[in-house]
Design a protein around this motif. Structure first.
Motif, PDB file in Angstrom:
ATOM      1  N   ALA A  18     -62.153 -58.463  81.071  1.00 43.99           N
ATOM      2  CA  ALA A  18     -63.197 -58.744  80.080  1.00 43.99           C
ATOM      3  C   ALA A  18     -62.991 -60.119  79.476  1.00 43.99           C
ATOM      4  O   ALA A  18     -61.858 -60.564  79.281  1.00 43.99           O
ATOM      5  CB  ALA A  18     -63.175 -57.679  78.992  1.00 43.99           C
ATOM      6  N   CYS A  20     -67.505 -58.751  82.218  1.00 44.22           N
ATOM      7  CA  CYS A  20     -66.428 -57.901  82.732  1.00 44.22           C
ATOM      8  C   CYS A  20     -66.449 -58.002  84.247  1.00 44.22           C
ATOM      9  O   CYS A  20     -67.379 -57.508  84.896  1.00 44.22           O
ATOM     10  CB  CYS A  20     -66.624 -56.462  82.287  1.00 44.22           C
ATOM     11  SG  CYS A  20     -65.422 -55.324  82.998  1.00 44.22           S
ATOM     12  N   MET A  37     -70.774 -47.916  84.555  1.00 44.62           N
ATOM     13  CA  MET A  37     -69.921 -48.901  83.889  1.00 44.62           C
ATOM     14  C   MET A  37     -70.431 -49.084  82.481  1.00 44.62           C
ATOM     15  O   MET A  37     -71.632 -48.909  82.219  1.00 44.62           O
ATOM     16  CB  MET A  37     -69.924 -50.225  84.648  1.00 44.62           C
ATOM     17  CG  MET A  37     -69.377 -50.114  86.062  1.00 44.62           C
ATOM     18  SD  MET A  37     -69.166 -51.704  86.865  1.00 44.62           S
ATOM     19  CE  MET A  37     -67.731 -52.367  85.989  1.00 44.62           C
ATOM     20  N   TRP A  72     -69.533 -50.608  78.163  1.00 41.87           N
ATOM     21  CA  TRP A  72     -68.801 -51.334  77.132  1.00 41.87           C
ATOM     22  C   TRP A  72     -68.537 -50.393  75.960  1.00 41.87           C
ATOM     23  O   TRP A  72     -69.437 -49.685  75.510  1.00 41.87           O
ATOM     24  CB  TRP A  72     -69.591 -52.541  76.648  1.00 41.87           C
ATOM     25  CG  TRP A  72     -69.669 -53.664  77.623  1.00 41.87           C
ATOM     26  CD1 TRP A  72     -70.662 -53.916  78.517  1.00 41.87           C
ATOM     27  CD2 TRP A  72     -68.692 -54.690  77.801  1.00 41.87           C
ATOM     28  NE1 TRP A  72     -70.366 -55.041  79.250  1.00 41.87           N
ATOM     29  CE2 TRP A  72     -69.149 -55.540  78.828  1.00 41.87           C
ATOM     30  CE3 TRP A  72     -67.467 -54.993  77.199  1.00 41.87           C
ATOM     31  CZ2 TRP A  72     -68.442 -56.661  79.265  1.00 41.87           C
ATOM     32  CZ3 TRP A  72     -66.774 -56.104  77.632  1.00 41.87           C
ATOM     33  CH2 TRP A  72     -67.255 -56.923  78.646  1.00 41.87           C
ATOM     34  N   SER A 115     -73.970 -48.531  78.324  1.00 40.44           N
ATOM     35  CA  SER A 115     -73.535 -48.206  79.676  1.00 40.44           C
ATOM     36  C   SER A 115     -74.684 -48.432  80.648  1.00 40.44           C
ATOM     37  O   SER A 115     -75.859 -48.481  80.244  1.00 40.44           O
ATOM     38  CB  SER A 115     -73.035 -46.762  79.757  1.00 40.44           C
ATOM     39  OG  SER A 115     -74.101 -45.864  79.485  1.00 40.44           O
ATOM     40  N   ILE A 170     -77.266 -54.606  78.290  1.00 43.02           N
ATOM     41  CA  ILE A 170     -76.237 -54.524  79.321  1.00 43.02           C
ATOM     42  C   ILE A 170     -76.892 -54.773  80.670  1.00 43.02           C
ATOM     43  O   ILE A 170     -78.031 -54.359  80.918  1.00 43.02           O
ATOM     44  CB  ILE A 170     -75.512 -53.160  79.290  1.00 43.02           C
ATOM     45  CG1 ILE A 170     -74.315 -53.171  80.233  1.00 43.02           C
ATOM     46  CG2 ILE A 170     -76.465 -52.013  79.589  1.00 43.02           C
ATOM     47  CD1 ILE A 170     -73.413 -51.927  80.067  1.00 43.02           C
ATOM     48  N   ARG A 172     -75.876 -55.709  85.115  1.00 46.38           N
ATOM     49  CA  ARG A 172     -74.841 -55.801  86.139  1.00 46.38           C
ATOM     50  C   ARG A 172     -75.318 -56.709  87.252  1.00 46.38           C
ATOM     51  O   ARG A 172     -76.499 -56.695  87.610  1.00 46.38           O
ATOM     52  CB  ARG A 172     -74.457 -54.418  86.658  1.00 46.38           C
ATOM     53  CG  ARG A 172     -75.574 -53.608  87.289  1.00 46.38           C
ATOM     54  CD  ARG A 172     -75.175 -52.155  87.457  1.00 46.38           C
ATOM     55  NE  ARG A 172     -74.123 -51.953  88.437  1.00 46.38           N
ATOM     56  CZ  ARG A 172     -73.405 -50.845  88.557  1.00 46.38           C
ATOM     57  NH1 ARG A 172     -73.595 -49.840  87.729  1.00 46.38           N
ATOM     58  NH2 ARG A 172     -72.491 -50.735  89.492  1.00 46.38           N
ATOM     59  N   TYR A 199     -63.695 -55.242  72.235  1.00 45.98           N
ATOM     60  CA  TYR A 199     -64.669 -54.707  73.182  1.00 45.98           C
ATOM     61  C   TYR A 199     -63.996 -54.503  74.540  1.00 45.98           C
ATOM     62  O   TYR A 199     -63.380 -55.425  75.079  1.00 45.98           O
ATOM     63  CB  TYR A 199     -65.857 -55.651  73.299  1.00 45.98           C
ATOM     64  CG  TYR A 199     -66.800 -55.554  72.130  1.00 45.98           C
ATOM     65  CD1 TYR A 199     -66.401 -55.960  70.858  1.00 45.98           C
ATOM     66  CD2 TYR A 199     -68.075 -55.024  72.269  1.00 45.98           C
ATOM     67  CE1 TYR A 199     -67.248 -55.848  69.765  1.00 45.98           C
ATOM     68  CE2 TYR A 199     -68.943 -54.913  71.187  1.00 45.98           C
ATOM     69  CZ  TYR A 199     -68.511 -55.323  69.934  1.00 45.98           C
ATOM     70  OH  TYR A 199     -69.359 -55.204  68.864  1.00 45.98           O
ATOM     71  N   CYS A 258     -64.385 -52.944  78.568  1.00 42.39           N
ATOM     72  CA  CYS A 258     -65.261 -52.452  79.614  1.00 42.39           C
ATOM     73  C   CYS A 258     -64.576 -51.310  80.361  1.00 42.39           C
ATOM     74  O   CYS A 258     -63.344 -51.218  80.377  1.00 42.39           O
ATOM     75  CB  CYS A 258     -65.691 -53.563  80.571  1.00 42.39           C
ATOM     76  SG  CYS A 258     -64.359 -54.445  81.381  1.00 42.39           S
ATOM     77  N   TRP A 315     -60.079 -48.982  82.604  1.00 40.62           N
ATOM     78  CA  TRP A 315     -60.389 -49.774  81.417  1.00 40.62           C
ATOM     79  C   TRP A 315     -59.923 -51.207  81.601  1.00 40.62           C
ATOM     80  O   TRP A 315     -58.867 -51.451  82.187  1.00 40.62           O
ATOM     81  CB  TRP A 315     -59.690 -49.193  80.192  1.00 40.62           C
ATOM     82  CG  TRP A 315     -60.208 -47.866  79.755  1.00 40.62           C
ATOM     83  CD1 TRP A 315     -59.784 -46.636  80.172  1.00 40.62           C
ATOM     84  CD2 TRP A 315     -61.252 -47.633  78.808  1.00 40.62           C
ATOM     85  NE1 TRP A 315     -60.507 -45.664  79.541  1.00 40.62           N
ATOM     86  CE2 TRP A 315     -61.416 -46.230  78.693  1.00 40.62           C
ATOM     87  CE3 TRP A 315     -62.074 -48.465  78.036  1.00 40.62           C
ATOM     88  CZ2 TRP A 315     -62.369 -45.658  77.850  1.00 40.62           C
ATOM     89  CZ3 TRP A 315     -63.015 -47.896  77.192  1.00 40.62           C
ATOM     90  CH2 TRP A 315     -63.151 -46.510  77.107  1.00 40.62           C
TER      91      TRP A 315
END
Length: 118
Positions: free
Chosen positions: A5, A21, A33, A35, A49, A68, A70, A92, A94, A108
């Motif tokens: 992260a 992340c 996935m 946070w 998520s 969020i 990806r 924070y 991930c 994690w």
């Protein structure tokens, strides 16, 4: 799966940050996935998520301020946080939920500090 992260820092109230992340493996098959954050004296809580299908979920406290996403090509997830408030202060983390039948495995990252000054 190793998660790295980054992107935290000190920001004034009302400001924005984008957390990243990066995963050590392909994320396109990772089911979920997300946070999480842990504020001073508080329990760790879900922030947002995203599933492998792109379905997102947000905590009520960040709804409308957090986004969020990806990028499977970069094996990275992001958390864009806007209109930051002092209550957003915390570490924070991930997290990746990996399904290897018949079990789930949870990984994690090391966390990145976000501090919001008033």
């Amino acid at each position: 799966v190793q998660l790295q992260a980054s992107g935290g820092g000190l920001v004034q109230a009302g400001g924005s940050l984008r957390l990243s992340c990066a995963a050590s493996t392909r994320i396109d098959s990772i089911k979920n996935m997300g946070w999480y954050r842990q504020g001073p004296g508080k329990q760790r809580e879900l922030v947002a998520s995203i599933t492998s299908d792109g379905i997102t979920n947000y905590a009520d406290s960040v709804q409308g301020r957090a986004f969020i996403s990806r990028d499977n090509a970069k094996n990275t997830i992001y958390l864009q946080m806007n209109s930051l408030q002092p209550d957003d202060t915390g570490v924070y983390y991930c997290k990746a939920d990996v399904r290897i039948l018949p079990r789930w495995y949870y990984y994690w990252g090391q966390g990145t500090q976000v501090t919001v000054s008033s």
